[in-house]
Motif scaffolding. Structure first.
Motif, PDB file in Angstrom:
ATOM      1  N   THR A   1      82.706  68.043  45.829  1.00  0.00           N
ATOM      2  CA  THR A   1      83.582  67.883  44.670  1.00  0.00           C
ATOM      3  C   THR A   1      83.573  69.094  43.749  1.00  0.00           C
ATOM      4  OG1 THR A   1      84.206  66.401  42.848  1.00  0.00           O
ATOM      5  CG2 THR A   1      81.852  66.599  43.280  1.00  0.00           C
ATOM      6  N   CYS A   2      84.737  69.380  43.191  1.00  0.00           N
ATOM      7  CA  CYS A   2      84.902  70.494  42.249  1.00  0.00           C
ATOM      8  C   CYS A   2      86.126  70.214  41.389  1.00  0.00           C
ATOM      9  CB  CYS A   2      85.094  71.798  43.039  1.00  0.00           C
ATOM     10  SG  CYS A   2      85.175  73.257  41.990  1.00  0.00           S
ATOM     11  N   GLY A   3      86.052  70.570  40.125  1.00  0.00           N
ATOM     12  CA  GLY A   3      87.187  70.329  39.222  1.00  0.00           C
ATOM     13  C   GLY A   3      86.675  70.168  37.811  1.00  0.00           C
ATOM     14  N   PRO A   4      87.463  69.534  36.957  1.00  0.00           N
ATOM     15  CA  PRO A   4      87.015  69.323  35.578  1.00  0.00           C
ATOM     16  C   PRO A   4      85.711  68.515  35.571  1.00  0.00           C
ATOM     17  CG  PRO A   4      89.321  68.672  35.860  1.00  0.00           C
ATOM     18  CD  PRO A   4      88.798  68.975  37.220  1.00  0.00           C
ATOM     19  N   GLU A   5      84.810  68.850  34.654  1.00  0.00           N
ATOM     20  CA  GLU A   5      83.486  68.214  34.676  1.00  0.00           C
ATOM     21  C   GLU A   5      83.576  66.691  34.498  1.00  0.00           C
ATOM     22  OE1 GLU A   5      80.458  70.993  33.512  1.00  0.00           O
ATOM     23  OE2 GLU A   5      79.235  69.345  32.758  1.00  0.00           O
ATOM     24  N   ILE A   6      84.555  66.239  33.729  1.00  0.00           N
ATOM     25  CA  ILE A   6      84.691  64.788  33.528  1.00  0.00           C
ATOM     26  C   ILE A   6      85.060  64.107  34.852  1.00  0.00           C
ATOM     27  CG2 ILE A   6      87.079  65.057  32.664  1.00  0.00           C
ATOM     28  CD1 ILE A   6      84.634  62.435  31.375  1.00  0.00           C
ATOM     29  N   MET A   7      85.928  64.781  35.646  1.00  0.00           N
ATOM     30  CA  MET A   7      86.275  64.228  36.965  1.00  0.00           C
ATOM     31  C   MET A   7      85.049  64.188  37.869  1.00  0.00           C
ATOM     32  SD  MET A   7      88.362  65.796  40.115  1.00  0.00           S
ATOM     33  CE  MET A   7      86.759  66.406  40.648  1.00  0.00           C
ATOM     34  N   ILE A   8      84.280  65.296  37.849  1.00  0.00           N
ATOM     35  CA  ILE A   8      83.086  65.378  38.691  1.00  0.00           C
ATOM     36  C   ILE A   8      82.128  64.235  38.367  1.00  0.00           C
ATOM     37  CG2 ILE A   8      80.982  66.736  39.115  1.00  0.00           C
ATOM     38  CD1 ILE A   8      82.677  69.244  38.998  1.00  0.00           C
ATOM     39  N   ARG A   9      81.930  63.967  37.079  1.00  0.00           N
ATOM     40  CA  ARG A   9      81.008  62.882  36.684  1.00  0.00           C
ATOM     41  C   ARG A   9      81.428  61.550  37.291  1.00  0.00           C
ATOM     42  NH1 ARG A   9      77.472  64.064  32.562  1.00  0.00           N
ATOM     43  NH2 ARG A   9      77.827  66.181  31.812  1.00  0.00           N
ATOM     44  N   PHE A  10      82.751  61.270  37.225  1.00  0.00           N
ATOM     45  CA  PHE A  10      83.213  59.976  37.738  1.00  0.00           C
ATOM     46  C   PHE A  10      83.251  59.953  39.264  1.00  0.00           C
ATOM     47  CE2 PHE A  10      84.331  59.409  33.318  1.00  0.00           C
ATOM     48  CZ  PHE A  10      83.938  58.090  33.133  1.00  0.00           C
ATOM     49  N   VAL A  11      83.486  61.102  39.900  1.00  0.00           N
ATOM     50  CA  VAL A  11      83.400  61.172  41.365  1.00  0.00           C
ATOM     51  C   VAL A  11      81.964  60.855  41.789  1.00  0.00           C
ATOM     52  CG1 VAL A  11      83.392  62.785  43.328  1.00  0.00           C
ATOM     53  CG2 VAL A  11      85.373  62.704  41.791  1.00  0.00           C
TER      54      VAL A  11
END
Ligand SMILES: Cc1cc2nc3c(=O)[nH]c(=O)nc-3n(C[C@H](O)[C@H](O)[C@H](O)COP(=O)(O)OP(=O)(O)OC[C@H]3O[C@@H](n4cnc5c(N)ncnc54)[C@H](O)[C@@H]3O)c2cc1C
Length: 289
Positions: free
Chosen positions: A219-229
């Motif tokens: 996973t890679c992208g905005p940190e908020i997305m990473i947290r939920f992934v």
């Protein structure tokens, strides 16, 4: 190097010099608004042919008078002709990069950092979950999978952007699908003519059959997305060491000297950007089940 680090794709840094090598811009491709891909080729042919990188690594791009920015390499490791960097124009360096045209020169230091451990992932199902400018650092991994498709199990790419117009590399999806990569996209918002998914990346996990015993998440992208992934992956019983995260934090030197990009005991520039979640867990506030 700790045992934990040895298990990610750690690469001996081939460059520790603060002096950049000069490269020429050989191509510029507008991807979406405010994002373009710049193909670079070293002026020195020996430097060009000696240059090797691993999927997930990055270079420091330097423009005199503006400074340096860390930019992931977005091309195929097998492409020896030029090295692609997909850049979002956000600040002083990247706005200056946006003005570059073929024939212009850029200073390059690198490659730096750890990589997606493509060899260690062989035999596994891969679930690639990324958003926005998080796809370019994963594109070399996708090219690697395309060239070695039989070495991996089921491969899913779940990619999200703010709007349909902000989805990157759309012309390549068909080729990826033909190589049996399940390419699925989602957008945060769209007009009525959009027939695809609307919603952020993590909320679609429930639609996929994921076998936690043999799946690795990249996973890679905005940190908020990473947290939920990470949250969704843990909820599906995927082990923290099988969740691979590429982090982007503001950095200056790219080689662990300045401390700008520290997270816990790690420097994102030299211990990362690719980490196993098990490394980051104590410093990354995601609840485990
Ligand atoms: C390992 C790594 C790989 C990267 N790969 C890419 C890439 O492939 N393409 C790309 O476009 N960018 C990438 N980045 C991000 C890029 O390095 C930063 O956006 C950089 O600061 C841009 O420099 P600038 O001078 O244009 O902007 P600056 O003037 O430094 O900053 C502009 C604004 O962005 C904020 N900012 C700066 N860096 C970050 C960051 N990392 N995360 C969130 N906000 C930030 C600043 O606080 C400021 O508000 C990567 C970063 C890292 C650490």
């Amino acid at each position: 190097m700790t045992t934990e680090q040895a298990l990610v794709g750690t690469v001996a840094t081939s460059h520790t010099s603060l002096e950049p090598q000069w490269a020429e811009v050989v191509s510029v491709e507008q991807e979406i608004t405010e994002v373009a891909t710049f193909g670079l080729k070293f002026k020195d042919p020996a430097a060009q042919s000696a240059y090797n990188f691993k999927p997930g690594q990055f270079n420091m791009l330097y423009l005199p008078g503006y400074g340096e920015a860390a930019i992931s390499i977005s091309s195929d490791t097998a492409n020896k002709e030029s090295i692609a960097h997909t850049v979002r124009f956000v600040g002083s360096v990247t706005r200056a990069v946006s003005k570059l045209k073929p024939g212009d020169q850029v200073g390059v230091r690198g490659p730096f950092g750890s990589c997606w451990p493509m060899d260690k992932l062989e035999g596994k199902d891969l679930f690639i979950a990324c958003g926005g400018i998080g796809l370019p650092p994963l594109r070399p991994a996708i090219y690697h999978i395309l060239r070695n498709r039989d070495r991996y199990g089921k491969v899913t790419l779940l990619y999200g952007a703010r709007t349909p117009a902000e989805l990157m590399f759309t012309t390549e999806y068909e080729t990826w699908r033909q190589a049996d990569i399940d390419v699925q996209v989602t957008v945060d918002r769209a007009e009525a003519d959009w027939k695809g998914r609307v919603g952020v990346v993590p909320m679609w996990f429930y639609q996929f059959r994921i076998d936690p015993r043999k799946t690795a998440v990249l996973t890679c992208g905005p940190e908020i997305m990473i947290r939920f992934v990470i949250f969704e992956a843990l909820a599906r019983r995927i082990a923290p060491e099988s969740i691979l995260v590429s982090l982007e934090r503001n950095m200056k030197c790219g080689q662990g000297s300045c401390g700008h990009c520290q997270i816990g005991p790690y420097f994102i520039c030299k211990d990362g950007p690719v980490f196993k979640f098990s490394q980051l867990q104590p410093f990354f506030n995601v609840e485990e089940f």
